[in-house]
Design an enzyme around this catalytic site. Sequence first.
Site, PDB file in Angstrom:
ATOM      1  N   ASN A 214      -9.354  -6.134  -8.711  1.00  0.00           N
ATOM      2  CA  ASN A 214     -11.066  -5.672  -8.639  1.00  0.00           C
ATOM      3  C   ASN A 214     -11.092  -4.228  -8.840  1.00  0.00           C
ATOM      4  OD1 ASN A 214      -9.857  -4.361  -6.245  1.00  0.00           O
ATOM      5  ND2 ASN A 214     -11.411  -5.621  -5.121  1.00  0.00           N
ATOM      6  N   TYR A 325      -5.731  -3.974   8.694  1.00  0.00           N
ATOM      7  CA  TYR A 325      -4.508  -4.145   7.691  1.00  0.00           C
ATOM      8  C   TYR A 325      -3.634  -5.159   8.260  1.00  0.00           C
ATOM      9  CZ  TYR A 325      -1.069  -3.190   4.246  1.00  0.00           C
ATOM     10  OH  TYR A 325      -0.031  -3.339   3.316  1.00  0.00           O
ATOM     11  N   LYS A 329      -2.515  -9.064   7.559  1.00  0.00           N
ATOM     12  CA  LYS A 329      -1.271  -9.649   6.884  1.00  0.00           C
ATOM     13  C   LYS A 329      -0.738 -10.620   7.864  1.00  0.00           C
ATOM     14  CE  LYS A 329      -0.993  -6.912   3.222  1.00  0.00           C
ATOM     15  NZ  LYS A 329      -0.923  -7.755   1.904  1.00  0.00           N
ATOM     16  N   ARG A 366      -0.847   8.378   1.075  1.00  0.00           N
ATOM     17  CA  ARG A 366       0.371   8.040   1.918  1.00  0.00           C
ATOM     18  C   ARG A 366       1.359   9.444   1.827  1.00  0.00           C
ATOM     19  NH1 ARG A 366       1.711   2.152   0.281  1.00  0.00           N
ATOM     20  NH2 ARG A 366       0.331   2.793  -1.821  1.00  0.00           N
TER      21      ARG A 366
HETATM   22  O1  LIG Z   1       4.213   3.203   1.876  1.00  0.00           O
HETATM   23  C1  LIG Z   1       4.005   2.055   2.357  1.00  0.00           C
HETATM   24  O2  LIG Z   1       4.717   1.216   1.596  1.00  0.00           O
HETATM   25  C2  LIG Z   1       3.452   1.717   3.737  1.00  0.00           C
HETATM   26  O3  LIG Z   1       2.405   2.739   3.875  1.00  0.00           O
HETATM   27  C3  LIG Z   1       1.631   2.619   4.940  1.00  0.00           C
HETATM   28  O4  LIG Z   1       2.230   2.854   6.121  1.00  0.00           O
HETATM   29  P1  LIG Z   1       2.423   4.308   6.610  1.00  0.00           P
HETATM   30  O5  LIG Z   1       4.126   3.988   7.418  1.00  0.00           O
HETATM   31  O6  LIG Z   1       1.752   4.741   7.760  1.00  0.00           O
HETATM   32  O7  LIG Z   1       2.451   5.092   5.365  1.00  0.00           O
HETATM   33  P2  LIG Z   1       2.185   6.720   5.314  1.00  0.00           P
HETATM   34  O8  LIG Z   1       0.443   6.929   5.113  1.00  0.00           O
HETATM   35  O9  LIG Z   1       2.755   7.257   4.069  1.00  0.00           O
HETATM   36  O10 LIG Z   1       2.357   7.519   6.558  1.00  0.00           O
HETATM   37  C4  LIG Z   1       3.729   7.774   6.745  1.00  0.00           C
HETATM   38  C5  LIG Z   1       3.948   8.767   7.897  1.00  0.00           C
HETATM   39  O11 LIG Z   1       3.613   9.855   7.505  1.00  0.00           O
HETATM   40  C6  LIG Z   1       2.599  10.609   8.190  1.00  0.00           C
HETATM   41  N1  LIG Z   1       1.900  11.448   6.928  1.00  0.00           N
HETATM   42  C7  LIG Z   1       1.208  10.816   6.050  1.00  0.00           C
HETATM   43  C8  LIG Z   1       0.426  11.599   5.286  1.00  0.00           C
HETATM   44  C9  LIG Z   1       0.531  13.028   5.509  1.00  0.00           C
HETATM   45  O12 LIG Z   1      -0.074  13.959   4.728  1.00  0.00           O
HETATM   46  N2  LIG Z   1       1.316  13.611   6.502  1.00  0.00           N
HETATM   47  C10 LIG Z   1       1.971  12.928   7.173  1.00  0.00           C
HETATM   48  O13 LIG Z   1       2.375  13.429   8.227  1.00  0.00           O
HETATM   49  C11 LIG Z   1       2.039   9.549   8.688  1.00  0.00           C
HETATM   50  O14 LIG Z   1       1.322  10.130   9.819  1.00  0.00           O
HETATM   51  C12 LIG Z   1       2.924   8.684   9.015  1.00  0.00           C
HETATM   52  O15 LIG Z   1       3.701   8.898  10.365  1.00  0.00           O
HETATM   53  C13 LIG Z   1       0.989   1.318   5.061  1.00  0.00           C
HETATM   54  O16 LIG Z   1       0.297   0.857   6.073  1.00  0.00           O
HETATM   55  C14 LIG Z   1       1.923   0.192   4.802  1.00  0.00           C
HETATM   56  O17 LIG Z   1       1.264  -1.215   4.834  1.00  0.00           O
HETATM   57  C15 LIG Z   1       2.783   0.377   3.503  1.00  0.00           C
HETATM   58  O18 LIG Z   1       3.724  -0.493   3.418  1.00  0.00           O
END
Ligand SMILES: O=C(O)[C@H]1O[C@H](OP(=O)(O)OP(=O)(O)OC[C@H]2O[C@@H](n3ccc(=O)[nH]c3=O)[C@H](O)[C@@H]2O)[C@H](O)[C@@H](O)[C@@H]1O
Length: 513
Positions: A214, A325, A329, A366
């Site tokens: 989409n 999310y 899931k 991310r």
């Molecule tokens: O990359 C993925 O595949 C996964 O990413 C996310 O999960 P998350 O682990 O929260 O992904 P991020 O947003 O990349 O965060 C990773 C960690 O880095 C931190 N982060 C993120 C972004 C940033 O600019 N600075 C930072 O410190 C976040 O707080 C977190 O602790 C999704 O929720 C998952 O479904 C997915 O599988």
Amino acid sequence: MAGPAKARQRPGLQGPYPSVSFSILKSLHASTYSIHVAAIIRMLSPRLVRSHHWFPTMAARGACAVLVLIFLLFVLISHTSNKSISSDSVVETRERMSNGLDEEGQGDAPVETNKNAGISDDTVSSLLERIKVLEDELSSMRTRMDDAENREGNNGIPDEMAVPLPTTKSFPSVRYRNEETRKRVLITGGAGFVGSHLVDKLMLDGHEIIALDNYFTGRKKNIEHWIGHPNFEMVHHDVVNPYFVEVDQIYHLASPASPPHYMYNPVKTIKTNTLGTINMLGLAKRVKATVLLASTSEVYGDPEVHPQPETYWGHVNTIGPRACYDEGKRVAESLMVAYNKQENVKIRIARIFNTFGPRMHMNDGRVVSNFIIQALQDKPITIYGNGTQTRSFQYVTDLVDGLIALMNSNYSLPVNIGNPEEHTIGEFATIIRDLVPGSTSEIVNQESQQDDPQQRRPDIRRAAEQIQWRPQVLMKDGLLKTIEYFRAEIDRNKRGGKPPPEPVRHGGLESRR
Ligand SMILES: O=C(O)[C@H]1O[C@H](OP(=O)(O)OP(=O)(O)OC[C@H]2O[C@@H](n3ccc(=O)[nH]c3=O)[C@H](O)[C@@H]2O)[C@H](O)[C@@H](O)[C@@H]1O
């Protein structure tokens, strides 16, 4: 002035003029409306010529001539009373006047015929004016038709606006498969980051692919190199609505995966993961396809067991910002199992851990894309919280291999697909900055994210045992490729005059209320 009684040759007529026509002409010539009558006779004459043998006797010819005469007079009277002159006859009259032709085309008729015919000078000049207008219209129509003909090669689009169509498009060469081994595969979210890499792998392997998207987070650009290939079809469709197609396998990847994207419209995220999964399971049931769900490590929430085996039930806040999310899931997994038990649908469940690689969106939000974009632009690298939270990152091609291995296995229980190489986010920031030569980015700490999982690392023993899969790409090698990808994207943006990309923070996309 009158033509001789004997037959004579006229342009456009085959054979001699029958004498009956000439008698009529003669008698009509003196009449007031000789010009009109002669025109009509000229129209009729060829027919008379062709049907000459239908007049066996002079008496019959005479009777016929009288009938024709009466008919012509009737036509003339009605013409006069209407006082309207058709454009055809006007044109013909004008020709006659200007050429000075007589009714038989001999060119010896004086122009004064007009006066003899009783047409006033006013009428003549108004007719001439009308003729001029008609001629102008005709010539502008001719010009337009000529223009349209000239433009035919551009489908009617003017030259200056026409974009030349590529005559041929070359595709990466794909493996040949026969009917038996070639599968028809549906990939929902096929234009997304992971979906498009899966499309590549299956296309190269010779399968027929239908990619559904989409375009909320997916982009046509990711799969444009396959558009036009006979084995590939791109469909703009939202899985929240049913979709019907005959396929052997369904990879159900459709859903935003980055926290800022799935938090942007939480209701839609829940619908995509529940209704979307029901629709795909319904389809799989009808066409007896195997369906693979792209589930997530987020089903473990903020885990209290480390590393996470598939047998761990998780620790999820049902009312937190990530719930749309995580719980979406979790319901999707429950739906898979229910359709398997109740309807015998063949199911596969992949729990995907943090994944990175080329084709991640610049605004993905991310950690990998944010840190790389910041390092490449010498902007501060933003760690949310104190940076002690951990993640384990896998390169996208390893994930794709794992998904395909799982699909083609006989295993119906959830399988973790991830790289167990674990780092704190603080370490990860330094790793990325060091991989970007010359980056002067400072590393800064920002406010932590609500419900941010504090540790995450997959236990991948099940994957190794059941589908013989292990990650192959070292995190560092994958990061170098990803850095090059983002460097090229940033340069492309610069060339296109776009503003430099700003990493998106969780909640940084204005959420819908
Ligand atoms: O990359 C993925 O595949 C996964 O990413 C996310 O999960 P998350 O682990 O929260 O992904 P991020 O947003 O990349 O965060 C990773 C960690 O880095 C931190 N982060 C993120 C972004 C940033 O600019 N600075 C930072 O410190 C976040 O707080 C977190 O602790 C999704 O929720 C998952 O479904 C997915 O599988």
